[in-house]
Design a protein around this motif. Structure first.
Motif, PDB file in Angstrom:
ATOM      1  N   LEU A 193       0.838  -1.207   0.000  1.00 57.83           N
ATOM      2  CA  LEU A 193       0.000   0.000   0.000  1.00 57.83           C
ATOM      3  C   LEU A 193       0.871   1.254   0.000  1.00 57.83           C
ATOM      4  CD1 LEU A 193      -2.844   1.123   0.064  1.00 57.83           C
ATOM      5  CD2 LEU A 193      -2.749   1.041   2.561  1.00 57.83           C
ATOM      6  N   ILE A 194       1.924   1.250   0.788  1.00 57.15           N
ATOM      7  CA  ILE A 194       2.845   2.388   0.839  1.00 57.15           C
ATOM      8  C   ILE A 194       3.536   2.571  -0.505  1.00 57.15           C
ATOM      9  CG2 ILE A 194       5.010   3.226   1.863  1.00 57.15           C
ATOM     10  CD1 ILE A 194       4.033   1.901   4.514  1.00 57.15           C
ATOM     11  N   ILE A 195       3.981   1.473  -1.118  1.00 58.64           N
ATOM     12  CA  ILE A 195       4.629   1.535  -2.433  1.00 58.64           C
ATOM     13  C   ILE A 195       3.656   2.077  -3.473  1.00 58.64           C
ATOM     14  CG2 ILE A 195       5.598   0.131  -4.312  1.00 58.64           C
ATOM     15  CD1 ILE A 195       6.854  -1.650  -2.102  1.00 58.64           C
ATOM     16  N   LEU A 196       2.414   1.625  -3.425  1.00 56.32           N
ATOM     17  CA  LEU A 196       1.386   2.097  -4.364  1.00 56.32           C
ATOM     18  C   LEU A 196       1.138   3.594  -4.188  1.00 56.32           C
ATOM     19  CD1 LEU A 196      -0.666   1.381  -6.546  1.00 56.32           C
ATOM     20  CD2 LEU A 196      -2.303   0.913  -4.718  1.00 56.32           C
ATOM     21  N   ILE A 236       3.225   5.824  -2.979  1.00 54.80           N
ATOM     22  CA  ILE A 236       4.415   6.528  -3.468  1.00 54.80           C
ATOM     23  C   ILE A 236       4.405   6.601  -4.992  1.00 54.80           C
ATOM     24  CG2 ILE A 236       6.940   6.384  -3.676  1.00 54.80           C
ATOM     25  CD1 ILE A 236       6.939   5.276  -0.770  1.00 54.80           C
ATOM     26  N   LEU A 237       4.054   5.514  -5.645  1.00 51.24           N
ATOM     27  CA  LEU A 237       3.982   5.512  -7.118  1.00 51.24           C
ATOM     28  C   LEU A 237       2.942   6.494  -7.633  1.00 51.24           C
ATOM     29  CD1 LEU A 237       4.391   1.737  -8.050  1.00 51.24           C
ATOM     30  CD2 LEU A 237       5.890   3.622  -8.674  1.00 51.24           C
ATOM     31  N   VAL A 238       1.786   6.513  -7.006  1.00 57.51           N
ATOM     32  CA  VAL A 238       0.714   7.435  -7.422  1.00 57.51           C
ATOM     33  C   VAL A 238       1.185   8.886  -7.262  1.00 57.51           C
ATOM     34  CG1 VAL A 238      -1.590   8.274  -6.824  1.00 57.51           C
ATOM     35  CG2 VAL A 238      -1.177   5.829  -7.027  1.00 57.51           C
ATOM     36  N   VAL A 239       1.842   9.189  -6.157  1.00 57.25           N
ATOM     37  CA  VAL A 239       2.347  10.544  -5.923  1.00 57.25           C
ATOM     38  C   VAL A 239       3.397  10.914  -6.961  1.00 57.25           C
ATOM     39  CG1 VAL A 239       3.669  11.983  -4.310  1.00 57.25           C
ATOM     40  CG2 VAL A 239       1.788  10.577  -3.460  1.00 57.25           C
ATOM     41  N   LEU A 240       4.320  10.006  -7.260  1.00 59.70           N
ATOM     42  CA  LEU A 240       5.350  10.276  -8.267  1.00 59.70           C
ATOM     43  C   LEU A 240       4.744  10.515  -9.647  1.00 59.70           C
ATOM     44  CD1 LEU A 240       8.180   7.765  -7.279  1.00 59.70           C
ATOM     45  CD2 LEU A 240       8.244  10.251  -7.115  1.00 59.70           C
ATOM     46  N   ILE A 241       3.779   9.709 -10.014  1.00 57.18           N
ATOM     47  CA  ILE A 241       3.109   9.887 -11.311  1.00 57.18           C
ATOM     48  C   ILE A 241       2.393  11.231 -11.352  1.00 57.18           C
ATOM     49  CG2 ILE A 241       1.222   9.023 -12.765  1.00 57.18           C
ATOM     50  CD1 ILE A 241       2.154   6.160 -11.897  1.00 57.18           C
ATOM     51  N   ALA A 242       1.733  11.598 -10.270  1.00 58.02           N
ATOM     52  CA  ALA A 242       1.044  12.887 -10.208  1.00 58.02           C
ATOM     53  C   ALA A 242       2.036  14.041 -10.371  1.00 58.02           C
ATOM     54  CB  ALA A 242       0.279  13.016  -8.892  1.00 58.02           C
ATOM     55  N   ILE A 243       3.186  13.951  -9.720  1.00 56.79           N
ATOM     56  CA  ILE A 243       4.209  15.004  -9.832  1.00 56.79           C
ATOM     57  C   ILE A 243       4.698  15.111 -11.273  1.00 56.79           C
ATOM     58  CG2 ILE A 243       6.588  15.596  -9.188  1.00 56.79           C
ATOM     59  CD1 ILE A 243       5.909  14.475  -6.367  1.00 56.79           C
ATOM     60  N   LEU A 244       4.960  13.973 -11.911  1.00 54.52           N
ATOM     61  CA  LEU A 244       5.417  13.989 -13.304  1.00 54.52           C
ATOM     62  C   LEU A 244       4.368  14.608 -14.228  1.00 54.52           C
ATOM     63  CD1 LEU A 244       7.150  10.493 -13.544  1.00 54.52           C
ATOM     64  CD2 LEU A 244       8.258  12.732 -13.624  1.00 54.52           C
ATOM     65  N   LEU A 245       3.111  14.272 -14.011  1.00 56.12           N
ATOM     66  CA  LEU A 245       2.034  14.840 -14.837  1.00 56.12           C
ATOM     67  C   LEU A 245       1.918  16.340 -14.641  1.00 56.12           C
ATOM     68  CD1 LEU A 245      -0.755  12.119 -14.536  1.00 56.12           C
ATOM     69  CD2 LEU A 245       0.518  12.756 -16.577  1.00 56.12           C
ATOM     70  N   ILE A 246       1.990  16.784 -13.410  1.00 56.33           N
ATOM     71  CA  ILE A 246       1.893  18.218 -13.120  1.00 56.33           C
ATOM     72  C   ILE A 246       3.059  18.966 -13.764  1.00 56.33           C
ATOM     73  CG2 ILE A 246       2.065  19.941 -11.271  1.00 56.33           C
ATOM     74  CD1 ILE A 246       0.391  17.924  -9.543  1.00 56.33           C
ATOM     75  N   ASN A 247       4.275  18.431 -13.630  1.00 56.39           N
ATOM     76  CA  ASN A 247       5.435  19.060 -14.268  1.00 56.39           C
ATOM     77  C   ASN A 247       5.287  19.092 -15.779  1.00 56.39           C
ATOM     78  OD1 ASN A 247       6.938  19.874 -12.079  1.00 56.39           O
ATOM     79  ND2 ASN A 247       8.060  17.955 -11.929  1.00 56.39           N
ATOM     80  N   GLY A 248       4.792  18.022 -16.355  1.00 52.40           N
ATOM     81  CA  GLY A 248       4.566  17.976 -17.797  1.00 52.40           C
ATOM     82  C   GLY A 248       3.578  19.027 -18.249  1.00 52.40           C
TER      83      GLY A 248
END
Length: 128
Positions: A5-8, A10-22
């Motif tokens: 759950l923690i890994i999931l 973290i992955l969701v947060v990282l993907i969100a950050i990448l999308l926002i930066n994009g």
């Protein structure tokens, strides 16, 4: 189960950050293909963001060199009423420069998609 759950999360947060930066990058600059870039090149402010040595080794004809290292100090020499075309080696510096220009009120900003690495047009070098 808690570890997954923690890994999931973290992955969701990282993907969100990448999308926002994009999305922020898209807002700052429009990436042009080589053909699109060539169409209006002579009517714009063409800026090579690479260091002087790379610029002198070979640059797009008509470009002026404002290395990224000095960009924040020299970007005010660019006109706000004329489109700005940026390029560098691979496109990363152009995104950063566009973000800086946006913050200073520039709006008509474009970059060469994939940078000069993929450029097939004419190049001018100090040797030629």
């Amino acid at each position: 189960m808690d570890t997954w759950l923690i890994i999931l999360i973290i992955l969701v947060v990282l993907i969100a950050i990448l999308l926002i930066n994009g999305l922020r990058n898209i807002k700052n600059v429009k990436a042009l293909s080589e053909d699109e870039f060539k169409q209006n090149m002579r009517k714009v402010q063409l800026v090579d963001l690479r260091e002087k040595e790379k610029f002198e080794h070979g640059h797009i004809i008509g470009a002026r060199n404002i290395p990224m290292m000095n960009f924040s100090m020299k970007m005010n020499s660019l006109r706000k009423d004329k489109p700005i075309y940026l390029y560098d080696q691979n496109g990363r510096l152009s995104i950063r420069a566009a973000r800086m220009l946006r913050k200073q009120g520039y709006t008509d900003i474009y970059m060469l998609k994939n940078g000069i690495n993929k450029w097939t047009g004419k190049i001018k070098s100090k040797n030629k």
